[in-house]
Design a protein around this motif. Structure first.
Motif, PDB file in Angstrom:
ATOM      1  N   MET A   1       1.177  -0.911   0.176  1.00  0.00           N
ATOM      2  CA  MET A   1      -0.160  -0.034  -0.203  1.00  0.00           C
ATOM      3  C   MET A   1       0.946   1.307  -0.212  1.00  0.00           C
ATOM      4  N   LYS A   2      -0.076   2.859  -0.207  1.00  0.00           N
ATOM      5  CA  LYS A   2       1.110   3.889  -0.371  1.00  0.00           C
ATOM      6  C   LYS A   2       0.944   4.198   0.599  1.00  0.00           C
ATOM      7  N   VAL A   3       2.052   4.963   1.307  1.00  0.00           N
ATOM      8  CA  VAL A   3       1.979   5.698   2.642  1.00  0.00           C
ATOM      9  C   VAL A   3       2.896   6.711   2.343  1.00  0.00           C
ATOM     10  N   ILE A   4       2.527   8.168   3.212  1.00  0.00           N
ATOM     11  CA  ILE A   4       3.395   9.213   3.214  1.00  0.00           C
ATOM     12  C   ILE A   4       3.783   9.319   4.359  1.00  0.00           C
ATOM     13  N   LEU A   5       5.241   9.418   4.962  1.00  0.00           N
ATOM     14  CA  LEU A   5       6.262   9.297   5.580  1.00  0.00           C
ATOM     15  C   LEU A   5       6.534  10.268   6.472  1.00  0.00           C
ATOM     16  N   ASN A   6       5.958   9.985   7.792  1.00  0.00           N
ATOM     17  CA  ASN A   6       5.480  11.477   8.730  1.00  0.00           C
ATOM     18  C   ASN A   6       6.789  11.840   9.630  1.00  0.00           C
ATOM     19  N   LYS A   7       8.260  11.130   9.629  1.00  0.00           N
ATOM     20  CA  LYS A   7       9.026  11.315  10.163  1.00  0.00           C
ATOM     21  C   LYS A   7      10.192  10.288   9.492  1.00  0.00           C
ATOM     22  N   ASP A   8      11.546  11.085   9.090  1.00  0.00           N
ATOM     23  CA  ASP A   8      12.719  10.328   8.699  1.00  0.00           C
ATOM     24  C   ASP A   8      12.581   9.053   9.506  1.00  0.00           C
ATOM     25  N   LEU A   9      13.175   7.575   8.608  1.00  0.00           N
ATOM     26  CA  LEU A   9      13.710   6.812   8.536  1.00  0.00           C
ATOM     27  C   LEU A   9      14.338   5.516   7.686  1.00  0.00           C
ATOM     28  N   ALA A  10      15.027   5.868   8.078  1.00  0.00           N
ATOM     29  CA  ALA A  10      16.610   4.870   7.496  1.00  0.00           C
ATOM     30  C   ALA A  10      16.109   3.327   7.242  1.00  0.00           C
ATOM     31  N   PRO A  11      16.003   2.687   5.848  1.00  0.00           N
ATOM     32  CA  PRO A  11      16.895   3.263   4.623  1.00  0.00           C
ATOM     33  C   PRO A  11      15.661   3.160   4.051  1.00  0.00           C
ATOM     34  N   LEU A  12      13.865   3.176   4.586  1.00  0.00           N
ATOM     35  CA  LEU A  12      12.624   3.774   3.629  1.00  0.00           C
ATOM     36  C   LEU A  12      12.983   4.883   3.517  1.00  0.00           C
ATOM     37  N   GLY A  13      13.299   5.818   3.747  1.00  0.00           N
ATOM     38  CA  GLY A  13      13.124   7.615   3.586  1.00  0.00           C
ATOM     39  C   GLY A  13      13.209   9.083   4.219  1.00  0.00           C
ATOM     40  N   GLU A  14      12.636   9.537   3.777  1.00  0.00           N
ATOM     41  CA  GLU A  14      12.547  10.765   4.703  1.00  0.00           C
ATOM     42  C   GLU A  14      10.975  11.590   4.779  1.00  0.00           C
ATOM     43  N   GLU A  15      10.686  12.342   5.861  1.00  0.00           N
ATOM     44  CA  GLU A  15       9.486  13.475   6.101  1.00  0.00           C
ATOM     45  C   GLU A  15       9.276  13.697   4.736  1.00  0.00           C
ATOM     46  N   GLY A  16       7.692  13.576   4.705  1.00  0.00           N
ATOM     47  CA  GLY A  16       7.284  13.652   3.470  1.00  0.00           C
ATOM     48  C   GLY A  16       7.556  12.719   2.096  1.00  0.00           C
ATOM     49  N   ASP A  17       8.357  11.963   2.598  1.00  0.00           N
ATOM     50  CA  ASP A  17       8.237  11.190   0.769  1.00  0.00           C
ATOM     51  C   ASP A  17       7.496   9.724   0.133  1.00  0.00           C
ATOM     52  N   VAL A  18       6.883   9.803   0.000  1.00  0.00           N
ATOM     53  CA  VAL A  18       5.858   8.402  -0.628  1.00  0.00           C
ATOM     54  C   VAL A  18       6.729   7.790  -0.512  1.00  0.00           C
ATOM     55  N   ARG A  19       6.116   5.605  -0.574  1.00  0.00           N
ATOM     56  CA  ARG A  19       6.290   5.151  -0.721  1.00  0.00           C
ATOM     57  C   ARG A  19       5.690   3.697  -0.360  1.00  0.00           C
ATOM     58  N   ASP A  20       5.682   2.859  -1.160  1.00  0.00           N
ATOM     59  CA  ASP A  20       5.093   1.506  -1.568  1.00  0.00           C
ATOM     60  C   ASP A  20       5.420   0.464  -0.322  1.00  0.00           C
ATOM     61  N   VAL A  21       4.708  -0.017   0.149  1.00  0.00           N
ATOM     62  CA  VAL A  21       4.648  -0.815   1.399  1.00  0.00           C
ATOM     63  C   VAL A  21       3.923  -1.941   2.001  1.00  0.00           C
TER      64      VAL A  21
END
Length: 212
Positions: A1-21
């Protein structure tokens, strides 16, 4: 599913990045801990309002990375390791070894950000270049000198081999002595037999004289 990162989370990404998890990962880990929010119209508008602040933080991270890069590249790391006479290390210099050495210079760098040549550990004394990932595409190249400290071990001197001719002579002497001893033993036995026979003959003669 698609999410927006609310905080920096290595190695997934940074705040505001959109990711499929994975859905389970999002529901069981990211959402309960506040690391991410579901991607939908409402959350997109929420992050659009935070876009300026997010970009300002990223700009600061880039500036910090540039400063760290300059400091790291001014370092000359020197690591001493036990080694043989040929410079081959007893052990190896790993990314953790480099991280520990950087910590001595007040640089806390995660070992996963440190890259050694060809991904292999350093196993020989010499000079090397180590790549350290900082932020986005920024990276620092650090010079590392590995010094091999030779470990000397005491060795016992091997006994001096006797010349082959001397060994042969000694063997012959031993054989000759054995032969002489055997001859002497045989002569002694023969003498004993002869003496015993003589004694027997003398005794018989005396017996015959008495009988007459």
């Amino acid at each position: 599913m698609k999410v927006i990162l609310n905080k920096d989370l290595a190695p997934l990404g940074e705040e505001g990045d959109v990711r499929d998890v994975a859905r389970g990962y999002a529901r069981n880990y990211l959402f309960p801990r506040g690391f991410a929010l579901p991607f939908n119209e409402g959350t997109v508008k929420l992050f659009e309002g935070r876009r300026e602040a997010i970009e300002a933080r990223k700009a600061q991270k880039r500036a910090d990375a540039a400063g760290i890069k300059e400091k790291l590249e001014s370092l000359e790391l020197s690591i001493t390791m036990p080694a043989g006479a040929n410079g081959k290390l007893y052990g190896a210099v790993t990314t953790q070894t480099i991280a520990d050495e950087l910590a001595k210079h007040n640089h806390q760098i995660e070992r996963k950000r440190i890259e050694l040549a060809a991904g292999a550990n350093i196993k020989n004394a010499g000079k090397y270049k180590v790549n350290i990932k900082l932020y986005e595409s920024a990276a620092a190249e650090v010079s590392v000198t590995v010094i091999g400290q030779e470990i000397k071990t005491e060795t016992k001197a091997a006994p001096t081999a006797r010349p082959a001719r001397k060994r042969r002579d000694e063997a012959r002497e031993t054989e000759a002595a054995g032969a002489e001893a055997a001859v002497a033993s045989a002569e002694t036995a023969a003498t004993a037999v002869a003496e015993a026979a003589a004694d027997t003959a003398s005794t018989e003669a005396q017996t015959e004289e008495r009988a007459e």
